[in-house]
Design a protein around this motif. Structure first.
Motif, short mmCIF file in Angstrom:
data_model
loop_
_atom_site.label_atom_id
_atom_site.label_comp_id
_atom_site.label_asym_id
_atom_site.label_seq_id
_atom_site.Cartn_x
_atom_site.Cartn_y
_atom_site.Cartn_z
N MET A 73 0.83 -1.20 0.00
CA MET A 73 0.00 0.00 0.00
C MET A 73 0.87 1.26 0.00
SD MET A 73 -3.12 -0.93 -0.23
CE MET A 73 -4.05 0.49 0.27
N ARG A 74 1.98 1.27 0.76
CA ARG A 74 2.88 2.43 0.76
C ARG A 74 3.44 2.66 -0.64
NH1 ARG A 74 4.32 0.42 5.66
NH2 ARG A 74 6.16 -0.66 4.88
N ALA A 75 3.83 1.60 -1.30
CA ALA A 75 4.39 1.74 -2.64
C ALA A 75 3.33 2.23 -3.63
CB ALA A 75 4.97 0.41 -3.11
N ALA A 76 2.11 1.76 -3.48
CA ALA A 76 1.05 2.14 -4.40
C ALA A 76 0.63 3.59 -4.23
CB ALA A 76 -0.15 1.21 -4.21
N PHE A 77 0.74 4.11 -3.02
CA PHE A 77 0.26 5.46 -2.74
C PHE A 77 1.37 6.38 -2.25
CE2 PHE A 77 -3.48 2.74 -2.29
CZ PHE A 77 -4.31 3.35 -3.21
N ASP A 78 2.58 6.23 -2.78
CA ASP A 78 3.69 7.09 -2.39
C ASP A 78 3.65 8.36 -3.23
OD1 ASP A 78 5.98 8.25 -1.52
OD2 ASP A 78 7.35 6.77 -2.41
N TRP A 79 3.24 9.46 -2.60
CA TRP A 79 3.16 10.74 -3.29
C TRP A 79 4.33 11.64 -2.92
CZ3 TRP A 79 -2.34 10.09 -1.32
CH2 TRP A 79 -3.08 9.39 -2.25
N GLY A 80 5.39 11.10 -2.43
CA GLY A 80 6.57 11.89 -2.09
C GLY A 80 6.59 12.29 -0.62
#
Length: 88
Positions: A73-80
């Motif tokens: 989930m972190r990788a899918a929603f990593d916005w910086g």
């Protein structure tokens, strides 16, 4: 798709299979359509014609989310990096 399969016209006989009738799909056509034994198809009748087409896949939410874990989930929603408004 194998264009030769589209132009093939052949006679075929229906066979009894339990209380239903069965129609064999020629090997060349099955190969061109990438159909195999056990494939699910949709059968309908339109304007006096029998239409056979691949059935749309069905999905279960639990199957779609099977690999979703906190790391994924972190990788899918990593916005910086998080930052304050006006930092950039």
């Amino acid at each position: 798709m194998d264009i030769h399969c589209i132009s093939v016209v052949m006679d075929a006989k229906l066979a009894k299979w339990g209380n239903s009738l069965a129609l064999r799909v020629p090997h060349a056509c099955a190969r061109a359509l990438k159909w195999g034994e056990g494939a699910t198809v949709k059968v309908s009748v339109e304007r006096g014609r029998l239409i056979v087409e691949r059935a749309a896949p069905t999905y279960r939410l639990t199957d779609l989310l099977v690999h979703m874990n906190p790391k994924a989930m972190r990788a899918a929603f990593d916005w910086g990096d998080d930052g304050e408004a006006g930092d950039g």
